[in-house]
Design a protein around this motif. Structure first.
Motif, short mmCIF file in Angstrom:
data_model
loop_
_atom_site.label_atom_id
_atom_site.label_comp_id
_atom_site.label_asym_id
_atom_site.label_seq_id
_atom_site.Cartn_x
_atom_site.Cartn_y
_atom_site.Cartn_z
N ILE A 77 -4.87 -98.34 3.27
CA ILE A 77 -4.68 -99.73 3.70
C ILE A 77 -5.00 -100.87 2.67
O ILE A 77 -4.12 -101.91 2.67
N ILE A 78 -5.72 -100.47 1.83
CA ILE A 78 -6.18 -101.60 0.71
C ILE A 78 -4.81 -101.60 -0.12
O ILE A 78 -4.11 -102.56 -0.73
N GLY A 79 -4.50 -100.45 -0.57
CA GLY A 79 -3.06 -100.43 -1.24
C GLY A 79 -1.80 -100.80 -0.60
O GLY A 79 -0.94 -101.51 -1.26
N MET A 80 -1.65 -100.86 0.68
CA MET A 80 -0.63 -101.29 1.38
C MET A 80 -0.78 -102.75 1.31
O MET A 80 0.18 -103.35 1.20
N LEU A 81 -1.93 -103.41 1.36
CA LEU A 81 -1.92 -104.93 1.42
C LEU A 81 -1.71 -105.15 0.02
O LEU A 81 -1.06 -106.45 -0.19
N ASP A 82 -2.25 -104.73 -1.10
CA ASP A 82 -2.06 -104.95 -2.30
C ASP A 82 -0.64 -105.05 -2.75
O ASP A 82 -0.04 -106.20 -3.22
N GLU A 83 0.08 -104.19 -2.32
CA GLU A 83 1.51 -104.06 -2.44
C GLU A 83 2.33 -105.10 -1.76
O GLU A 83 3.18 -105.61 -2.11
N ALA A 84 1.85 -105.63 -0.73
CA ALA A 84 2.26 -106.85 0.10
C ALA A 84 1.89 -108.13 -0.33
O ALA A 84 2.44 -109.08 0.27
N GLY A 85 1.32 -108.14 -1.36
CA GLY A 85 0.71 -109.44 -2.04
C GLY A 85 -0.31 -109.99 -1.07
O GLY A 85 -0.59 -111.27 -1.27
N ILE A 86 -1.05 -109.43 -0.31
CA ILE A 86 -2.15 -109.60 0.61
C ILE A 86 -3.46 -109.54 0.12
O ILE A 86 -3.82 -108.19 -0.10
N GLY A 87 -4.45 -110.40 -0.45
CA GLY A 87 -5.51 -110.28 -0.83
C GLY A 87 -6.59 -109.96 0.32
O GLY A 87 -6.36 -109.93 1.38
#
Length: 666
Positions: free
Chosen positions: A68-78
């Motif tokens: 989930i951290i990887g998904m958020l990072d890819e979406a530009g969400i800190g």
């Protein structure tokens, strides 16, 4: 795991608590897609996830969190990544039941909620350090981690534990504080009721007693409990500083006095890298936006006037009050941008997706049970766009007009048993004086008693002390200096009475404030429930007072501005003014409310040379200033369209229920 250095904090944060562990993984992709649609820039992750990360002692499952951290990072969400130490797993309590807190009555609380922690328990402290280290080692340099979120809302729902482990720790704390038993006996006044201690082992925690316990012991125990929790935060913070250098570490405060009374946030502010706050509206029939403004002003003040962040509030209704109304259309934006106006670097919510199970399933969320077809969702996406449009506001500071004093330590002391009246309420006086200033459209900075030496009368021409029962002796010199340099001081009753040990200051009341006010109080005369007495000013105005009166004796140079016109204190001063140096010190010896209190505040504002802003009721005008210019927030809580005056003298329209932000170049 990625080893790149973490990116800087996002310009303005928008988002909320995200709990993907409550949902199957197929929901996560929809969540991230909708977060991007809503303009989310940051989410708080993992706050309650200890049992998911460490399902059994020493066994760790990071795969889901990596994903989930990887998904958020890819979406530009800190990610505001949490240490999940507010809820240890069930297996931990099975192995260490003594880590559960014990009430004052000797009842050990059970697992099954949150925050059931004895902060002195060594097994909890070791386990918290271990899970923090594991998480820090794995994600300390992950590029998605914008901030660290230690624990959650320390002090809610319980802070103090009265177990034997705490008793041992309390004795050690007292030995460090006082050094000798003689000093402790003196500070606690143990000669009263024969409580003298001859050995440290005779001292316990203030458990239930046949009648009122020693107030100084109770006060020190509250300080101890606050300090134990703070020490646990510092231990986790230091681990994260070592493993994740350069990434700010915080914990979410609950600064509004009504929401977490057991924490001294002035002390905690020195330990966090960024002050963050949670704020929820208390819907008790009062104007909720006034308390919101107070909480935001107080949070900014705790942060030293610098950047802070609203880490939680609700998109609409909450679920834990007797009655939980929804926010009206437009109120979400007014609430969120009201915090931003008063210094927050963004606005986050609890929570992203509304839970289907558990105690908070009826608490509103950014993505409600009803999905994206709802009013709440439409307002969330609109707010996300507005926050994004304010990106260049970051780093500006809110301009305040006047100052007030607030002390959690004094509030604790005043709240102990057997005061002259059970109707004495420091928080009520804080709210009342703040509301009077709010209705004059003035922004407030708050100061702790220890910080009063920093109050510059050229910046804060009026300083209000709504009720400061416990005042260290240093307060007297600071206030005298403030007044002599041209400040106007307004002090309300039952202030300056005791020192930091809850011992009455030597001499007549009001103790530490006697000299600066130029008067003495021979005796308190609290009023009975329902009893009211008139107060008449020298100009003929008549106010109605309740709760409190005093036998005030003015000294040389102390002018009587109003007298009690009835009751047992008839003819005695109720409002005084003493000229001192270039300023003046006012004293209000009774409780006034509403328009009556506002009239007194107006007298002091006029004395200070401060002109209230001319605006309709329930319209805020708050300014954030920076090097390149300012942002003028006009927030209209009323049901009528209004016009506000801008810096260039022009007038701009603000529709009913709307927020307008006007950029004004320097």
């Amino acid at each position: 795991m990625p080893s790149a250095a973490p990116h800087d904090r996002l310009p303005l944060a928008f988002g909320g608590d995200y709990n993907p562990e409550q949902w199957p993984q197929e929901v996560w992709e929809e969540d991230v897609r909708l977060m991007r649609e809503a303009g989310v820039t940051m989410v708080s992750l993992g706050i309650f996830a200890w049992s998911r990360i460490e399902p059994r002692p020493g066994e760790y499952d990071f795969e889901w969190l990596d994903h989930i951290i990887g998904m958020l990072d890819e979406a530009g969400i800190g990610v505001d990544l949490a240490t999940p130490t507010v809820v240890p797993p069930a297996w931990f309590y099975r192995a260490h039941p003594e880590a559960l807190p014990v009430t004052r009555e000797g009842v050990r609380l059970a697992f099954g909620s949150r925050g059931a922690i004895c902060h002195s328990n060594p097994d909890y402290r070791a386990a918290a350090a271990s899970i923090t280290s594991r998480i820090g080692e794995r994600y300390g340099r992950h590029p998605a981690v914008a901030m660290w979120h230690v624990h959650n809302e320390y002090g809610a729902p319980v802070l103090s534990c009265f177990c034997d482990t705490c008793a041992d720790a309390f004795r050690a704390w007292l030995q460090d504080r006082y050094g000798t038993l003689g000093a402790l006996n003196q500070a606690w006044g143990t000669a009263f009721w024969g409580q003298l201690y001859g050995d440290w082992e005779e001292i316990g925690v203030p458990r239930a007693t046949p009648t009122v316990g020693n107030p100084a012991q109770q006060l020190d125990f509250q300080r101890f409990a606050d300090g134990q929790a703070r020490a646990n935060f510092v231990a986790e913070r230091d681990i994260l500083h070592r493993l994740s250098p350069g990434v700010p570490v915080t914990t979410n405060f609950m600064v509004a006095p009504s929401q977490c009374a057991s924490i001294d946030y002035w002390a905690w502010a020195d330990e966090v890298d960024l002050v963050t706050n949670d704020h929820y509206l208390i819907t008790d029939g009062r104007r909720t936006h006034v308390n919101l403004a107070l909480a935001a002003d107080l949070t900014r003040s705790v942060a030293g006037g610098g950047p802070w962040l609203l880490l939680e509030h609700s998109p609409s209704g909450v679920n834990w009050q007797p009655h939980n109304p929804a926010k009206e259309p437009g109120q979400m934006a007014r609430n969120s941008l009201g915090h931003v106006a008063r210094g927050s670097e963004g606005a986050l919510f609890f929570q992203w997706r509304q839970s289907r199970s558990g105690a908070e399933k009826f608490h509103s969320s950014m993505l409600p049970h009803g999905g994206t077809g709802t009013r709440v969702w439409r307002e969330v996406t609109d707010l996300g766009r507005r926050i994004a449009d304010l990106a260049d506001l970051r780093g500006t500071r809110t301009r305040a007009d006047v100052a007030m004093v607030w002390s959690w330590d004094s509030w604790w002391a005043q709240g102990l048993e057997w005061r002259p009246s059970e109707a004495l309420d420091a928080r009520e006086r804080l709210d009342a004086f703040y509301e009077a200033l709010y209705d004059r459209h003035l922004t407030v900075d708050f100061f702790a008693p220890a910080g009063l030496g920093e109050v510059d009368p050229s910046r804060y021409p009026l300083l209000v002390v709504p009720q400061l029962y416990s005042a260290p002796a240093s307060v007297a010199a600071d206030l005298e200096r403030y007044v002599a340099r041209g400040g106007t001081l307004l002090v309300s009753y039952f202030s300056g009475i005791v020192d930091e040990h809850d011992a009455v200051h030597p001499g007549a009341y009001p103790g530490a404030l006697r000299d600066v006010l130029g008067l003495t109080v021979e005796e308190f005369d609290p009023l009975l429930p329902g009893e009211r007495i008139p107060v008449r000013t020298t100009s003929g105005e008549v106010f109605e007072a309740d709760v409190w009166s005093e036998y005030v004796v003015p000294g040389d140079g102390c002018e009587t501005v109003a007298v009690f016109a009835g009751g047992r204190t008839a003819g005695r001063p109720a409002l005084t003014r003493r000229a001192l140096g270039d300023g003046a010190a006012w004293y209000l010896a009774t409780r006034l409310t509403g328009d009556d209190l506002a009239a007194v505040v107006d007298l002091t504002l006029a004395d200070a040379g401060t002109v209230p802003v001319d605006l309709p009721r329930d319209v805020e005008l708050v300014v954030r200033e920076g090097e390149s210019g300012s942002f003028r927030f006009a927030i209209n809580h009323s049901s009528s369209d209004v016009k506000v005056v801008l810096a260039d003298g022009s007038r701009a329209a603000v529709p009913a229920g709307a927020v307008e932000v006007f950029r004004e170049p320097r």
